[in-house]
Enzyme design. Sequence first.
Site, PDB file in Angstrom:
ATOM      1  N   GLU A  40       0.738  -1.227  -0.079  1.00  7.71           N
ATOM      2  CA  GLU A  40      -0.110   0.031  -0.042  1.00  7.71           C
ATOM      3  C   GLU A  40       0.736   1.135   0.039  1.00  7.71           C
ATOM      4  O   GLU A  40       0.447   2.095  -0.783  1.00  7.71           O
ATOM      5  CB  GLU A  40      -0.926   0.023   1.390  1.00  7.71           C
TER       6      GLU A  40
ATOM      7  N   HIS B  71      -9.800  -4.530  11.474  1.00  6.02           N
ATOM      8  CA  HIS B  71     -10.354  -4.484  10.032  1.00  6.02           C
ATOM      9  C   HIS B  71     -11.765  -3.632  10.369  1.00  6.02           C
ATOM     10  O   HIS B  71     -12.574  -3.570   9.268  1.00  6.02           O
ATOM     11  CB  HIS B  71     -10.679  -5.834   9.546  1.00  6.02           C
TER      12      HIS B  71
HETATM   13  C1  TPP Z   1      -2.062  -4.237   4.749  1.00  2.00           C
HETATM   14  C2  TPP Z   1      -2.894  -5.208   4.216  1.00  2.00           C
HETATM   15  N1  TPP Z   1      -3.297  -5.097   2.916  1.00  2.00           N
HETATM   16  C3  TPP Z   1      -4.406  -5.977   2.450  1.00  2.00           C
HETATM   17  C4  TPP Z   1      -4.759  -6.834   3.283  1.00  2.00           C
HETATM   18  C5  TPP Z   1      -6.098  -7.581   2.602  1.00  2.00           C
HETATM   19  N2  TPP Z   1      -5.489  -9.118   2.677  1.00  2.00           N
HETATM   20  C6  TPP Z   1      -5.620  -9.971   3.543  1.00  2.00           C
HETATM   21  S1  TPP Z   1      -4.732 -11.425   3.369  1.00  2.00           S
HETATM   22  C7  TPP Z   1      -4.396 -11.134   1.940  1.00  2.00           C
HETATM   23  C8  TPP Z   1      -3.366 -11.683   1.149  1.00  2.00           C
HETATM   24  C9  TPP Z   1      -2.009 -12.373   1.838  1.00  2.00           C
HETATM   25  O1  TPP Z   1      -1.486 -13.214   1.203  1.00  2.00           O
HETATM   26  P1  TPP Z   1      -0.255 -14.005   1.741  1.00  2.00           P
HETATM   27  O2  TPP Z   1       0.802 -13.055   2.396  1.00  2.00           O
HETATM   28  O3  TPP Z   1       0.309 -14.823   0.559  1.00  2.00           O
HETATM   29  O4  TPP Z   1      -0.706 -15.024   2.701  1.00  2.00           O
HETATM   30  P2  TPP Z   1      -1.734 -16.012   2.700  1.00  2.00           P
HETATM   31  O5  TPP Z   1      -2.972 -15.756   2.850  1.00  2.00           O
HETATM   32  O6  TPP Z   1      -1.505 -16.871   1.528  1.00  2.00           O
HETATM   33  O7  TPP Z   1      -1.299 -16.886   4.006  1.00  2.00           O
HETATM   34  C10 TPP Z   1      -4.763  -9.618   1.662  1.00  2.00           C
HETATM   35  C11 TPP Z   1      -4.450  -8.931   0.519  1.00  2.00           C
HETATM   36  C12 TPP Z   1      -4.610  -6.924   4.658  1.00  2.00           C
HETATM   37  N3  TPP Z   1      -4.912  -7.528   5.503  1.00  2.00           N
HETATM   38  N4  TPP Z   1      -3.754  -5.868   5.029  1.00  2.00           N
END
Ligand code: TPP
Lengths: 465, 336
Positions: free
Chosen positions: A199, A268
């Site tokens: 972000e 959230h």
């Molecule tokens: C700063 C932030 N940006 C976006 C999100 C929304 N979000 C939650 S999980 C996620 C994906 C994360 O993927 P990864 O790090 O690969 O972990 P996984 O879910 O695969 O375990 C996103 C975009 C968030 N929670 N926090």
Amino acid sequence: MPIDILMPALSPTMEKGNLTKWVKKEGDTVKSGDILAEIETDKATMEVEAVDEGVLGKILVAEGTQDVAVNTPIAVILGEGEDASAVSAPAAKPAESAAPAPSPTADAAPAPQAAVPSAVANPPTVSIQPDPEVPAGTEMVTMTVREALRDAMAEEMRRDGDVFVMGEEVAEYQGAYKITQGLLQEFGAKRVVDTPITEHGFAGMGVGAAMAGLKPIVEFMTFNFAMQAIDHLINSAAKTLYMSGGQIQCSIVFRGPNGAAARVGAQHSQDYAAWYSHIPGLKVVAPYTAADAKGLLKAAIRDPNPVIFLENEILYGHTFEVPKLDDYVLPIGKARIARSGKDVTLVSWSIGMTYALKAAEELAKQGIEAEVIDLRTIRPMDVPTIIESVKKTGRCVTVEEGWPQSGVGSEIVAQLMEKAFDYLDAPVLRVTGKDVPMPYAANLEKLALPSVAEVIEAVRAVTYR
Amino acid sequence: MAARKSTARTEAAPAGVPTFTKEQELLAYREMLLIRRFEEKAGQMYGMGLIGGFCHLYIGQEAVVIGMQMAMKQGDQVITGYRDHGHMLATGMESRGVMAELTGRRGGYSKGKGGSMHMFSIEKQFFGGHGIVGGQVSLGTGLGFANHYRDNGAVSVTYFGDGAANQGQVYESFNMAELWKLPVVYVIENNKYAMGTSVNRASAQTDFSKRGSSFNIPGEQVDGMDVRAVKAAGERALAFAREGKGPYILEMLTYRYRGHSMSDPAKYRSKEEVQKMRTEHDPIEQVRARLLEGGVTEDDLKKIDAEIREIVNDAADFATHDPEPDPSELYTDIVR
Ligand SMILES: Cc1ncc(C[n+]2csc(CCOP(=O)(O)OP(=O)(O)O)c2C)c(N)n1
Ligand SMILES: [Mg+2]
């Protein structure tokens, strides 16, 4: 013991879905993790996976059945040595006629979706006055806030090649909340850009691109994540025009869902209206209706300044009448009287309007006529419209989901103290979210949010009734 | 197999994965199965409306936390993101308390106030449960800072995803961790997707074990579906950090079987891809097959399965009947 398979809820707001397909047949052996069936919700098609092992004894809801209520038994799994004749199949009924979904744990369990305050769980039934901006006789179409936002972006992207959308999951996934649905298909990957989860980086890039003259729409998956980027929103976007002595403008929209969602906990669920409202150089918009969402988003994209466009996840699925006009653009910075009244002024915006309008309806039954102002823009704030109303009513209550201290309501109170003290017959009261981080538990979450009852109580206090 | 710090290159995992004793295999089997069954139950309870909001299941990734846990010592800390149920169970946190937090009840680890993404246990040195992608990486580095400050011999095991690995604060943390030789093992759980975005659509460098190379942090790619490989790599990394040589990166190649959260239709990958992982690389099935080969009988395993089901059903039952928090809890624990 035969085990019932229940129609699952796949999102915090799902109440019913369609059973599109059975993947397993009666008599099939199932293991944990096997896909049993496919169901369809308004947002997606999903698979139902088995949790228990055994034999699919009986299918209770045939494929193709529409509107199956969450928690309706859809099939029965038999353990070793059990046979299907033991199952007395309840007739499967669609949601409309079904008895309340049997909850195996009715005593202690909160009803599903209990977290969504009742005031906002359903599309508003309250009536809103027609917008004076819309010419009389204009044809209206019914659409969701989600569709209105998408249409606003699509129209502006057709109009101006410098407008592009950037954010997490905006392109191929069609938006985490499906606001950018179809944009990739129409405008291609150059103008609908999926970013990594970075972000701070992409918000800064957006500002840089705006400095160079492009008109980015930066989507934050939710505004909670914009806190990673807030330095660029304030230090870069908001101040550049001033710091450059008017040489460099920054025409950019930062948009996404803001405020409490349902049961997603403290990190959230928060309302940033007051945060951005504090910053000179920003415009802050927070619409309630689909028509305002469309007209104001179009205005925000055209605005030469950085605009923080605060949407609300719970409102996305609400439907409203939207004028069918080729180019429906509303002025930023103008409030709208959503309901006229003479006894008290209620000021709100975004989802706060659901409480205010419901309360006004209840109050009318008690003989109190509330005037409801939908602020629509938080900054610049349309203080004159509030004052005009207060001149008439002499009383005012503000309604917001955000925290009380230094909230938007506090600003309204201060403005009225400074500019309308002589017209007031009672102190202005604020109805706000409670002064606590958002709890997860359903009962506490409900308590943490404002309620229609609290609005009514505040109105009774200022009207001394 | 000490990593050579100076070259900061990706260390090759040793040829031939170390073998487990029968006891280790049984422990890994039982612990991984507990996570699997717990998560399946949580998914089911979500479907019934007993669990709300987001619910990110760990199914498929069980070998990562169990292998790491088998390598860790008492006092080592764990911190992770929102896909955290498996990490908590691995540290020995009670199924009942975790499940009751998922249902938002007073017996939950955060008294029902935190939810699926926010649970903690100071007793088990589990520091959460964080909802902001990447946020735990700086926090975990701070746990390492405290260990270094106190010279207590503990290591912070800081988990994050392939998506989180693109956040800026990860690299700010890497730099400080290496600069000050902090005892942190960064475990990158590369499950190939961040929500709907595959690794190669989001990352210029998709070999995450190299993500520390410009800071001279050694890294390894590990078969995160093989609990033995995870444990062995975990031991190397933990020993390195514990000796005061600084941070270490383990990229765990793993896979999540379910959608990102309960409401993700997972259209971004094929059913065949998921099925292939499940049938050919399942971390639990691998152990199960080795156990059967080694003379453990189907009946022995059935007994374990039944015990695990019992634990999970008990947790679900508790989490369903435990009362919601008292309304007064709304205003407690805000400041001290
Ligand atoms: C700063 C932030 N940006 C976006 C999100 C929304 N979000 C939650 S999980 C996620 C994906 C994360 O993927 P990864 O790090 O690969 O972990 P996984 O879910 O695969 O375990 C996103 C975009 C968030 N929670 N926090
Ligand atoms: Mg991932």
